[in-house]
Scaffold this active site. Structure first.
Site, mmCIF file in Angstrom:
data_model
loop_
_atom_site.group_PDB
_atom_site.id
_atom_site.type_symbol
_atom_site.label_atom_id
_atom_site.label_comp_id
_atom_site.label_asym_id
_atom_site.label_seq_id
_atom_site.Cartn_x
_atom_site.Cartn_y
_atom_site.Cartn_z
ATOM 1 N N ASP A 55 -25.562 -7.263 17.184
ATOM 2 C CA ASP A 55 -25.980 -8.186 16.134
ATOM 3 C C ASP A 55 -25.656 -7.604 14.762
ATOM 4 O OD1 ASP A 55 -27.854 -10.220 14.739
ATOM 5 O OD2 ASP A 55 -28.122 -10.683 16.861
ATOM 6 N N HIS A 90 -30.860 -10.806 10.806
ATOM 7 C CA HIS A 90 -30.771 -11.491 12.097
ATOM 8 C C HIS A 90 -31.062 -10.530 13.243
ATOM 9 C CE1 HIS A 90 -28.758 -13.673 15.442
ATOM 10 N NE2 HIS A 90 -29.120 -14.752 14.770
ATOM 11 N N SER A 271 -30.255 -18.348 19.127
ATOM 12 C CA SER A 271 -30.337 -16.886 19.034
ATOM 13 C C SER A 271 -31.637 -16.345 19.617
ATOM 14 C CB SER A 271 -30.179 -16.440 17.585
ATOM 15 O OG SER A 271 -28.832 -16.437 17.205
#
Length: 405
Positions: A55, A90, A271
């Protein structure tokens, strides 16, 4: 991929070291109950399992992680550093969702993606629009980051790889790549479980600019478990992409997770659905470490809460039932490789169209006569050849040859 994020700060748990641990104050959403995670955690908690989170990086000193996150290399670069608002936003949230499901697992953070606000991402988008990607070194490095990250995670012993990323809604990056496909095959060959988010471009609203529903990689690679997002109402989240490779579904709306700036925030997307599914895979492996990628997929499919119509391109085989999956994992037999015996009909296809033809036995008298005749004929041929080779008589010297009459 996270679609929208609303700030939800719980700063009090981060200010003083003497305060109650921040994890105890973390907001609890609907997702763990919907997936039956509390019951699953009574069977296993992910101990001994490493989940690689590929990520944007993870802020590993967030109080929720408590030493359970290790940072690997930064394969994408771009200049961002930990502490900046656009580094690890994220990825930190995804690691949080993994560990909410598998609290005793460990996370290996591998940076292969830029956060949405990262200036490097904006530069790459500009290069893509102008057609300069082939000459842009930053974009070329980004194109190989995922493949390198997968191979690194495998070589470092990760048993599960969580990829909450994919083909972006506006078409930049993360499309099909031969190097990434080869890396996926490498991981599967090593017995590593790979999961990826289905994508957030699945809106059915014709006015939605992100509603392209393109094929999203790495979710579309064979062997990768593609995770769709479900809403609290039990239907597909309106942004979750619709494709035949969707394998399973997990909650993806109003999911609370750790914020890279401290505290927690709520987000939507496929996600967090992928991260929650990866946590479930870690629970399964903590019960049965030798499960193969195919076994994990089959158990998730078999134990899921299926839609009324069975399989659908919207939610795959349905919502993950973590408790049932972990229980089934513990009871699974060791995988065996053996040739499967053929148990079909005697003939492939329709078989013979008529009864088999039979012939009378051969009369050996005819064989003997034929052989004798052949031998006699051969003798005549040899004799004729010898006669042809005899020299002719020559006339006496001094006398002319007599002409024919």
């Amino acid at each position: 991929m996270i679609r929208t994020l609303a700030a939800f700060a719980l700063v009090a748990g981060l200010v003083s070291a003497t305060a109650a641990p921040a994890v105890a104050e973390a907001p609890q959403g609907w997702e763990l109950g919907a997936m039956k995670v509390p019951a699953a955690q009574r069977l296993g908690q992910g101990k001994g399992i490493t989940v690689a989170v590929l990520d944007t990086g993870v802020v590993k000193n967030h109080p929720e992680f408590r030493g359970r996150v290790t940072s690997g290399p930064d394969f994408i670069g771009g200049g961002a550093r930990p502490g900046q608002s656009y580094w690890g936003a994220h990825g930190t949230a995804m690691a949080s969702s993994v560990l909410r499901v598998a609290p005793q697992a460990r996370v290996l953070s591998v940076r292969v993606l830029w956060d949405r606000e990262d200036p490097a991402r904006k530069r790459a988008e500009a290069a893509a629009k102008s057609g300069r990607v082939a000459a842009d070194k930053e974009s070329l490095k980004a194109a190989t980051a995922l493949a390198k990250g997968i191979r690194y995670a495998v070589d470092k012993g990760a048993q599960v790889i969580s990829m909450s990323l994919g083909t972006d809604e506006w078409g930049f990056g993360s499309g099909y790549g031969e190097d990434t496909a080869a890396a996926v095959d490498y991981a599967l060959g090593k017995g590593v479980i790979l999961l990826a988010s289905a994508g957030n471009g699945g809106s059915t609203d014709p006015l939605e600019v992100d509603a392209n529903n393109v094929v999203s990689y790495p979710a579309a690679y064979p062997g990768v478990i593609a995770v769709a997002a479900m809403a609290p109402t039990g239907v597909r989240a309106d942004f979750s992409q619709v494709h035949t490779y969707n394998t399973i579904a997990a909650p993806g709306v109003d999911i609370y997770a750790a914020d890279n700036r401290g505290g927690y925030r709520s987000g939507d997307g496929t996600s967090p659905a992928c991260a929650l599914a990866a946590g479930t895979a870690a629970l399964m492996l903590s019960r049965k470490p030798d499960l193969t990628p195919r076994q994990v997929r089959d158990i998730l499919v078999r134990t899921a809460k299926k839609p009324p119509a069975g399989y659908t391109v919207f939610l795959g085989f349905g919502l993950i039932d973590a408790a049932a999956a972990v229980q089934a994992a513990g009871a699974a037999e060791d995988a065996k490789i053996a040739a499967a015996p053929y148990k079909g009909k005697e003939y492939l296809g329709g078989g013979p169209v008529a009864s088999p033809t039979t012939h009378p036995p051969i009369d050996m008298t005819y064989v003997a006569v034929g052989g004798t005749a052949a031998g006699v004929g051969l003798l005549f041929l040899v004799g004729a050849a010898l006669l042809m080779r005899r020299p002719r008589a020559r006339p006496a010297p001094g006398r002319p040859p007599i002409p024919p009459r």
